[in-house]
Scaffold this motif. Structure first.
Motif, PDB file in Angstrom:
ATOM      1  N   GLY A 104       0.707  -1.165   0.007  1.00  0.00           N
ATOM      2  CA  GLY A 104       0.093   0.018   0.041  1.00  0.00           C
ATOM      3  C   GLY A 104       0.791   1.127  -0.141  1.00  0.00           C
ATOM      4  N   GLY A 105       0.223   2.497  -0.177  1.00  0.00           N
ATOM      5  CA  GLY A 105       0.762   3.621  -0.199  1.00  0.00           C
ATOM      6  C   GLY A 105       0.060   4.846   0.579  1.00  0.00           C
ATOM      7  N   GLY A 106      -0.681   4.510   1.241  1.00  0.00           N
ATOM      8  CA  GLY A 106      -1.494   5.583   1.856  1.00  0.00           C
ATOM      9  C   GLY A 106      -1.235   5.508   3.340  1.00  0.00           C
ATOM     10  N   ASP A 107      -1.836   6.353   4.247  1.00  0.00           N
ATOM     11  CA  ASP A 107      -1.551   6.454   5.634  1.00  0.00           C
ATOM     12  C   ASP A 107      -1.802   5.077   6.242  1.00  0.00           C
ATOM     13  OD1 ASP A 107      -1.103   9.231   5.549  1.00  0.00           O
ATOM     14  OD2 ASP A 107      -3.090   9.962   6.473  1.00  0.00           O
ATOM     15  N   THR A 108      -2.659   4.515   5.906  1.00  0.00           N
ATOM     16  CA  THR A 108      -2.911   3.322   6.508  1.00  0.00           C
ATOM     17  C   THR A 108      -1.540   2.340   6.439  1.00  0.00           C
ATOM     18  OG1 THR A 108      -5.174   3.200   6.066  1.00  0.00           O
ATOM     19  CG2 THR A 108      -4.364   1.047   6.500  1.00  0.00           C
ATOM     20  N   ALA A 109      -1.117   2.437   5.085  1.00  0.00           N
ATOM     21  CA  ALA A 109       0.057   1.535   4.995  1.00  0.00           C
ATOM     22  C   ALA A 109       1.369   1.775   6.014  1.00  0.00           C
ATOM     23  CB  ALA A 109       0.504   1.366   3.675  1.00  0.00           C
ATOM     24  N   MET A 110       1.428   3.154   6.143  1.00  0.00           N
ATOM     25  CA  MET A 110       2.429   3.816   6.945  1.00  0.00           C
ATOM     26  C   MET A 110       2.264   3.434   8.477  1.00  0.00           C
ATOM     27  SD  MET A 110       4.348   5.115   4.589  1.00  0.00           S
ATOM     28  CE  MET A 110       3.927   5.262   2.826  1.00  0.00           C
ATOM     29  N   GLU A 111       0.908   3.477   8.790  1.00  0.00           N
ATOM     30  CA  GLU A 111       0.466   3.386  10.137  1.00  0.00           C
ATOM     31  C   GLU A 111       0.711   1.601  10.408  1.00  0.00           C
ATOM     32  OE1 GLU A 111      -3.410   3.804  13.063  1.00  0.00           O
ATOM     33  OE2 GLU A 111      -3.644   4.333  11.007  1.00  0.00           O
ATOM     34  N   ASN A 156      10.901  -8.220  12.543  1.00  0.00           N
ATOM     35  CA  ASN A 156      12.295  -7.909  12.637  1.00  0.00           C
ATOM     36  C   ASN A 156      12.527  -6.852  11.553  1.00  0.00           C
ATOM     37  OD1 ASN A 156      15.319  -8.297  12.903  1.00  0.00           O
ATOM     38  ND2 ASN A 156      14.941  -9.290  10.750  1.00  0.00           N
ATOM     39  N   HIS A 157      12.010  -6.842  10.239  1.00  0.00           N
ATOM     40  CA  HIS A 157      11.896  -5.632   9.354  1.00  0.00           C
ATOM     41  C   HIS A 157      10.737  -5.702   8.671  1.00  0.00           C
ATOM     42  CE1 HIS A 157      14.043  -2.830   7.037  1.00  0.00           C
ATOM     43  NE2 HIS A 157      13.624  -3.307   5.785  1.00  0.00           N
ATOM     44  N   ILE A 158      10.071  -4.546   8.168  1.00  0.00           N
ATOM     45  CA  ILE A 158       9.003  -4.242   7.422  1.00  0.00           C
ATOM     46  C   ILE A 158       9.368  -3.669   5.939  1.00  0.00           C
ATOM     47  CG2 ILE A 158       6.873  -3.380   7.254  1.00  0.00           C
ATOM     48  CD1 ILE A 158       8.227  -3.474  10.502  1.00  0.00           C
ATOM     49  N   THR A 159       9.178  -4.309   4.877  1.00  0.00           N
ATOM     50  CA  THR A 159       9.254  -3.530   3.796  1.00  0.00           C
ATOM     51  C   THR A 159       7.808  -3.212   3.125  1.00  0.00           C
ATOM     52  OG1 THR A 159      10.963  -4.879   3.215  1.00  0.00           O
ATOM     53  CG2 THR A 159      10.008  -3.791   1.436  1.00  0.00           C
ATOM     54  N   ILE A 160       7.741  -1.667   2.918  1.00  0.00           N
ATOM     55  CA  ILE A 160       6.390  -1.132   2.305  1.00  0.00           C
ATOM     56  C   ILE A 160       6.437  -1.484   0.892  1.00  0.00           C
ATOM     57  CG2 ILE A 160       5.178   0.670   2.109  1.00  0.00           C
ATOM     58  CD1 ILE A 160       5.712   1.414   4.537  1.00  0.00           C
ATOM     59  N   VAL A 161       5.743  -2.320   0.047  1.00  0.00           N
ATOM     60  CA  VAL A 161       5.536  -2.347  -1.391  1.00  0.00           C
ATOM     61  C   VAL A 161       4.818  -1.496  -1.908  1.00  0.00           C
ATOM     62  CG1 VAL A 161       5.365  -4.141  -3.163  1.00  0.00           C
ATOM     63  CG2 VAL A 161       6.630  -4.807  -0.906  1.00  0.00           C
TER      64      VAL A 161
END
Length: 316
Positions: free
Chosen positions: A151-158, A168-173
């Motif tokens: 995702g790419g919106g506020d929800t994805a960031m939150e 351990n690690h999070i990748t936002i795609v």
């Protein structure tokens, strides 16, 4: 004989509870059909920091408990039942659930919206086994694992920021080269050493048999395909309004959001809509609550114009 309520509220998020508070406080007889997932999307949210009055923040489920208690205080009746059909052809309206049948002189639709999925067979196959649309529900199960958030919106960031508590690690795609998220949310994620970004990429398949082991990606600019190892896939790609029940009867836009004909009233006199079922732009708890207030005031005035006395129990 069946009781006829002043209003039946379908749904139990911020819009529904606020409508109940206002309607019941105005001495209307109110029945809320909460559904089996009472509380709406805030039940899946961890910390709510932007609702006025909670200066240090509040957990979403705790906030919904407070909403519910306040609505009950003024006499709202509540039933955790799912609505399966509504007869809008005549008043009083008849609402059927899986357990009963109820009548009212007005209705507020506050059924909210639900998370969207990619629609991949592999995604569906692995739901509950590494694929989820709720970080606050399932983040605990991904302790010390590498996961992705789509995702790419506020929800994805939150969601990604919340997952740093466990993963351990999070990748936002994200399938584009820019985010839709607000700058403050982007900055918060970018500054977190446990979060990285993979742009111009979309997931075409979730890999794994009994559990997620990775995803297949496609570069949206070059078409190049690759695999990416991950142990969890969190969807944060938007929502769709829960309006399937009312299609063909209540006026909606192409995306399925209810379009009020006047203020909060729908195309059917006596039927009102509030919250995320009408809102594809803001989708905030505070705007949903405001909608609930507006709908309750609109229906109270409308009932008065009809000459209906619904402040006391009415029986056939």
């Amino acid at each position: 004989m069946a009781k006829i309520y002043g209003v039946i509220i379908i749904g139990s998020g911020p819009a529904g509870y606020t409508a109940a508070i206002y309607a019941a406080r105005s001495n209307l007889s109110v029945l809320m059909l909460q559904g089996y997932s009472a509380g709406g999307q805030l039940m899946l949210t961890s910390e709510v920091e932007n609702f006025p009055g909670f200066e240090t923040g509040i957990l979403g489920p705790e906030m919904m408990e407070k909403f519910e208690s306040q609505a009950r205080r003024f006499g709202t009746e509540m039933l955790p039942e799912d609505v399966i059909s509504v007869d809008f052809s005549q008043r009083p309206f008849t609402v059927k659930t899986d357990l009963g049948e109820y009548q009212s002189r007005s209705i507020i639709i506050a059924t909210g919206a639900s998370a969207k999925w990619l629609g991949l067979p592999s995604e569906k196959q692995l739901q509950g086994r590494g694929v989820t649309a709720c970080a606050t529900c399932d983040g605990f199960f991904f302790k010390n694992r590498d996961v992705i958030v789509i995702g790419g919106g506020d929800t994805a960031m939150e969601e990604a920021t919340f997952l740093t508590r466990y993963a351990n690690h999070i990748t936002i795609v994200h399938r584009r080269d820019t985010f839709r998220a607000s700058k403050i949310m982007q900055d918060r994620a970018a500054k977190n050493p446990k979060i990285s970004f993979l742009m111009n990429s979309e997931v075409t398949e979730v890999l794994g048999d009994e559990a997620v082991t990775g995803v297949r990606l496609r570069n949206t600019k070059t078409g190049e395909e690759s695999t990416f190892d991950t142990q969890g896939v969190f969807l944060a790609i938007g929502h769709q309004p829960n309006t399937e029940l009312f299609k063909g009867v209540i006026d909606m836009d192409a995306a399925g959001y209810i379009v009020p004909s006047e203020f909060t009233m729908t195309n059917i006199p006596g039927v009102f809509a509030a919250g995320d079922v009408t809102d594809h732009r803001y989708r905030q708890a505070i705007t949903a609550a405001g909608d609930g207030c507006r709908a309750a005031i609109d229906l109270e005035r409308w009932l008065a114009e009809q000459g209906d006395d619904v402040g006391v129990e009415n029986w056939n």
